[in-house]
Scaffold this motif. Structure first.
Motif, short mmCIF file in Angstrom:
data_model
loop_
_atom_site.label_atom_id
_atom_site.label_comp_id
_atom_site.label_asym_id
_atom_site.label_seq_id
_atom_site.Cartn_x
_atom_site.Cartn_y
_atom_site.Cartn_z
N GLU A 1 -11.68 10.68 2.50
CA GLU A 1 -10.42 11.37 2.70
C GLU A 1 -9.31 10.70 1.89
O GLU A 1 -9.22 9.48 1.82
CB GLU A 1 -10.06 11.33 4.18
N LYS A 2 -8.47 11.54 1.30
CA LYS A 2 -7.32 11.01 0.56
C LYS A 2 -6.13 10.91 1.50
O LYS A 2 -5.84 11.84 2.25
CB LYS A 2 -6.97 11.91 -0.63
N ASN A 3 -5.48 9.76 1.45
CA ASN A 3 -4.29 9.53 2.26
C ASN A 3 -3.04 9.68 1.41
O ASN A 3 -2.98 9.16 0.29
CB ASN A 3 -4.30 8.10 2.84
N LEU A 4 -2.06 10.38 1.95
CA LEU A 4 -0.75 10.45 1.31
C LEU A 4 -0.05 9.13 1.58
O LEU A 4 0.03 8.70 2.73
CB LEU A 4 0.07 11.61 1.88
N ALA B 1 -2.48 6.26 8.02
CA ALA B 1 -3.41 5.12 8.10
C ALA B 1 -2.78 3.90 8.78
O ALA B 1 -3.43 2.86 8.89
CB ALA B 1 -3.90 4.75 6.70
N LYS B 2 -1.52 4.02 9.20
CA LYS B 2 -0.79 2.90 9.80
C LYS B 2 -0.87 1.67 8.88
O LYS B 2 -1.26 0.58 9.29
CB LYS B 2 -1.32 2.58 11.20
N ASP C 1 -8.41 4.58 -1.07
CA ASP C 1 -8.51 3.15 -0.76
C ASP C 1 -7.13 2.52 -0.97
O ASP C 1 -6.75 2.20 -2.11
CB ASP C 1 -9.55 2.50 -1.67
N LEU C 2 -6.39 2.34 0.11
CA LEU C 2 -5.01 1.87 0.01
C LEU C 2 -4.90 0.44 -0.50
O LEU C 2 -3.98 0.13 -1.26
CB LEU C 2 -4.31 2.02 1.37
N ASN D 1 -3.26 -3.01 -5.08
CA ASN D 1 -3.59 -3.94 -6.17
C ASN D 1 -3.38 -3.32 -7.54
O ASN D 1 -2.88 -3.97 -8.46
CB ASN D 1 -5.03 -4.45 -6.02
N ARG D 2 -3.75 -2.05 -7.69
CA ARG D 2 -3.57 -1.37 -8.99
C ARG D 2 -2.09 -1.26 -9.33
O ARG D 2 -1.67 -1.56 -10.45
CB ARG D 2 -4.21 0.02 -8.97
#
Length: 127
Positions: free
Chosen positions: A3-6, A35-36, A113-114, A119-120
């Protein structure tokens, strides 16, 4: 498929002389309500900062960035702002202000992946 998180992110900037409006990117803060998630990465590079201002107080900057991190982490020693919920802390950190530490306006994105995204962004915008 993951799932993609905004999420939202802002660049953390140091402005040694606010009136000159010159700044150095020193970190990023990433927030995702669903995702808190609220985390930041930063680096204080004395050599790069000295190019903008030779007399900048690096000890005070280090203390201020530590306070910024405590607010991000929700650390009780970070004061009353650190006790707010995640969205309120992110909004407080990214509010427009005229001080040596500022953030860019928040920018949105999608991530599966938050931590990897943090990091990116840090590598692309700071290092």
């Amino acid at each position: 498929m993951p799932e993609k998180n905004l999420y939202e992110y802002a660049v953390i900037r140091v402005m040694p002389k606010v009136e000159r409006e010159e700044f150095l990117n020193v970190g990023v803060v990433v927030f995702c309500k669903k995702a808190k998630y609220l985390k930041c990465l930063y680096t204080i590079d004395a050599r790069r900062l000295s190019v903008l201002c030779t007399e900048f107080d690096l000890d005070q900057l280090s203390k201020n960035m530590d306070a910024f991190r405590k607010i991000v982490d929700g650390d009780k020693s970070g004061g009353p702002i650190a006790q707010l919920d995640l969205p309120s802390r992110f909004r407080w950190l990214t509010a427009v202000r005229s001080s040596a530490i500022q953030t860019s306006r928040p920018h949105p994105g999608l991530s599966t992946d938050l931590d990897q995204t943090l990091n990116r962004l840090y590598n692309d915008l700071v290092l």
